[in-house]
Design a protein around this motif. Structure first.
Motif, PDB file in Angstrom:
ATOM      1  N   LEU A 151       0.847  -1.183   0.000  1.00  0.00           N
ATOM      2  CA  LEU A 151       0.000   0.000   0.000  1.00  0.00           C
ATOM      3  C   LEU A 151       0.883   1.233   0.000  1.00  0.00           C
ATOM      4  CD1 LEU A 151      -2.877  -0.757   2.528  1.00  0.00           C
ATOM      5  CD2 LEU A 151      -2.861  -1.043   0.044  1.00  0.00           C
ATOM      6  N   ARG A 152       0.640   2.134  -0.943  1.00  0.00           N
ATOM      7  CA  ARG A 152       1.392   3.385  -0.932  1.00  0.00           C
ATOM      8  C   ARG A 152       0.748   4.341   0.064  1.00  0.00           C
ATOM      9  NH1 ARG A 152       4.167   7.002  -5.689  1.00  0.00           N
ATOM     10  NH2 ARG A 152       4.794   8.709  -4.321  1.00  0.00           N
ATOM     11  N   VAL A 153       1.528   4.794   1.015  1.00  0.00           N
ATOM     12  CA  VAL A 153       1.023   5.702   2.039  1.00  0.00           C
ATOM     13  C   VAL A 153       1.799   7.008   1.989  1.00  0.00           C
ATOM     14  CG1 VAL A 153       0.345   3.764   3.504  1.00  0.00           C
ATOM     15  CG2 VAL A 153       2.576   4.847   3.864  1.00  0.00           C
ATOM     16  N   THR A 154       1.154   8.080   2.446  1.00  0.00           N
ATOM     17  CA  THR A 154       1.825   9.371   2.539  1.00  0.00           C
ATOM     18  C   THR A 154       2.058   9.670   4.017  1.00  0.00           C
ATOM     19  OG1 THR A 154      -0.345  10.450   2.405  1.00  0.00           O
ATOM     20  CG2 THR A 154       0.935  10.297   0.390  1.00  0.00           C
ATOM     21  N   PRO A 155       3.312   9.809   4.413  1.00  0.00           N
ATOM     22  CA  PRO A 155       3.630   9.960   5.832  1.00  0.00           C
ATOM     23  C   PRO A 155       3.485  11.379   6.369  1.00  0.00           C
ATOM     24  CG  PRO A 155       5.652   9.869   4.557  1.00  0.00           C
ATOM     25  CD  PRO A 155       4.521   9.644   3.584  1.00  0.00           C
ATOM     26  N   THR A 167       6.260  14.541  -2.866  1.00  0.00           N
ATOM     27  CA  THR A 167       5.171  13.564  -2.943  1.00  0.00           C
ATOM     28  C   THR A 167       4.761  12.986  -1.598  1.00  0.00           C
ATOM     29  OG1 THR A 167       6.822  11.847  -3.378  1.00  0.00           O
ATOM     30  CG2 THR A 167       5.733  12.825  -5.290  1.00  0.00           C
ATOM     31  N   GLY A 168       5.482  13.282  -0.530  1.00  0.00           N
ATOM     32  CA  GLY A 168       5.218  12.652   0.755  1.00  0.00           C
ATOM     33  C   GLY A 168       4.303  13.437   1.669  1.00  0.00           C
ATOM     34  N   GLY A 177      -3.251   8.661   2.958  1.00  0.00           N
ATOM     35  CA  GLY A 177      -2.692   9.460   4.038  1.00  0.00           C
ATOM     36  C   GLY A 177      -2.747   8.746   5.373  1.00  0.00           C
ATOM     37  N   ILE A 178      -1.634   8.768   6.094  1.00  0.00           N
ATOM     38  CA  ILE A 178      -1.614   8.166   7.425  1.00  0.00           C
ATOM     39  C   ILE A 178      -2.370   9.046   8.409  1.00  0.00           C
ATOM     40  CG2 ILE A 178      -0.118   7.566   9.378  1.00  0.00           C
ATOM     41  CD1 ILE A 178       1.932   6.524   7.401  1.00  0.00           C
ATOM     42  N   SER A 179      -2.099  10.344   8.394  1.00  0.00           N
ATOM     43  CA  SER A 179      -2.720  11.238   9.377  1.00  0.00           C
ATOM     44  C   SER A 179      -4.222  11.378   9.173  1.00  0.00           C
ATOM     45  CB  SER A 179      -2.051  12.614   9.329  1.00  0.00           C
ATOM     46  OG  SER A 179      -2.315  13.254   8.087  1.00  0.00           O
ATOM     47  N   THR A 180      -4.706  11.144   7.951  1.00  0.00           N
ATOM     48  CA  THR A 180      -6.138  11.266   7.669  1.00  0.00           C
ATOM     49  C   THR A 180      -6.923  10.006   8.009  1.00  0.00           C
ATOM     50  OG1 THR A 180      -5.875  10.469   5.390  1.00  0.00           O
ATOM     51  CG2 THR A 180      -5.644  12.845   5.761  1.00  0.00           C
TER      52      THR A 180
END
Length: 428
Positions: A151-155, A167-168, A177-180
């Motif tokens: 899974l591509r996640v945005t940290p 892109t992060g 998104g991790i925070s979302t």
């Protein structure tokens, strides 16, 4: 920038071949790659990871520069391959690259691309959206296939780089998104899909990164995320892909770290962050592209017209430009260049290098010091090995250049120069 020497005739050499010989044989514009440098860079990544003691995969990010010969070189250097489109996947398969070492990226893979990749039996899909999460599984179910996914996640980490190549951060077209909370939701969905084998997560924070703190911050966030998945879902995922983005030198202003230092910082942070969480050390995947090929590439141009505007600027035009190097026009990328046929002469002129396209923005270099420039001189622009040919285009119906590899005094064409006939081949 690629290692060059000057021969007894006073011309630059690349890989033991004089630039005069190259332009005489293949014409201009000409993209020249130092094959030994590409291989050294690839080996530097693998050797640094071996020293870390961690399990790893180094996947060449083919978007930086791809052709069948580059794919074959990547296989010879024991790299995996990162592709982002059906065209890149097709090229890899046509070159005979092992499908099991191909990773398929992209924020909007089409159904046709997914089917092509499933039929080829690629090693891993990097799932980028909720739509893909459902669509890929339905296609795998129809074929009764088990599919490896990340899974591509945005940290939520913003790298110190140009806005177009960050892109992060949370506001990105890529990933969950991790925070979302989207990453957590996507993970719960993926783990319930019987035809998925969820290997882990992928993150890419940006490109042309010179500092280590962005990678370190991202790894800490990713480690904590995998730990939360472990506690909530009772599953330990074995792969952490931290992408690429390692900086290279385009001009003397750029101060990239050695490849070994990037890798050491990453692996040390993985050991520390995962160790603190009591999480088994993951297999670390990276995806260098630019850092393998950029500095190995040099573009040779023939100088044409020269326009002197007194007390303003001197424009020197070359026979290429934004059709073979879009980066300066796209996001203000900077390059360094010399006269390949007279590299040792004193630089007494301040000039700006213009491309030949009918666009005021077709400028390759602003304010470059050169010896007095004459019609027919050869201009060598350094560090053009990444995102040059891969972004090349036919604006103004200009054919794309030839690409050659040089090694041990020998040169060979890896991409033929386009002809005018090629430009109209698909016209009806």
């Amino acid at each position: 920038m690629t290692a060059m020497t000057t021969n007894v005739q006073g011309q630059l050499e690349i890989g033991g071949v004089s630039t005069g010989e190259l332009t005489a044989a293949y014409g201009t514009p000409l993209m020249v790659y130092d094959e030994d440098m590409i291989r050294r860079n690839a080996r530097a990544f693998r050797e640094s990871f071996i020293e870390s003691g961690l399990e790893f995969q180094v996947a060449y990010a083919s978007k930086a520069f791809m052709c069948k010969e580059m794919v074959r070189l990547a296989e010879e250097e024991n790299l995996s391959l990162d592709v982002v489109s059906g065209g890149e996947l097709y090229t890899a398969l046509e070159a005979g690259f092992p499908a099991g070492r191909i990773h398929f990226h992209g924020n909007n893979k089409s159904e046709e691309e997914l089917v092509m990749a499933l039929e080829a039996g690629i090693g891993c899909f990097v799932v980028d959206s909720f739509l893909e999460l459902e669509l890929l599984h339905e296609l795998a179910k129809e074929r009764e296939q088990q599919v490896n996914i990340l899974l591509r996640v945005t940290p939520g980490v913003e790298a110190h780089t140009h806005d177009y190549i960050m892109t992060g951060q949370d506001d990105s077209k890529f990933g969950f998104g991790i925070s979302t909370g989207q990453a957590d939701r996507a993970m719960q969905i993926a783990l319930c899909k019987p035809h998925y084998n969820v290997l882990g997560i992928h993150s890419h924070i940006g490109s042309q990164i010179f500092e280590l703190d962005g990678f370190q911050q991202a790894i800490t966030v990713l480690s904590d995320f995998l730990q939360s998945v472990r506690l909530e879902c009772e599953v330990t995922l074995p792969v952490l892909n931290i992408g690429g983005g390692f900086g290279v030198r385009y001009t003397e202003e750029d101060k990239p770290l050695p490849i070994s230092e990037y890798v050491k910082a990453i692996t040390d942070c993985v050991k520390e962050s995962f160790g603190e969480n009591g999480y088994p050390l993951p297999e670390v995947w990276v995806e260098p592209g630019r850092s393998i090929v950029a500095e190995a590439g040099t573009t040779l141009y023939k100088v044409g017209s020269k326009k002197i505007i007194p007390d303003v600027r001197t424009y020197v035009s070359v026979d290429g430009g934004m059709t073979d190097n879009l980066r300066p026009a796209l996001y203000g990328a900077k390059y360094h260049a010399v006269l390949a046929n007279r590299p040792n002469e004193e630089c007494t002129e301040l000039v700006s290098i213009a491309g030949k396209c009918c666009e005021s923005g077709d400028m390759l270099i602003w304010d470059l010091k050169l010896p007095p420039v004459n019609f027919g001189d050869t201009l060598a622009v350094f560090s053009t090995g990444a995102y040059g040919y891969s972004m090349a285009n036919n604006y103004n119906r200009i054919p794309r250049p030839a690409v050659v590899f040089v090694k041990d005094g020998e040169s060979r064409v890896v991409i033929e120069r386009e002809t005018y006939a090629d430009l109209v081949r698909l016209d009806r």
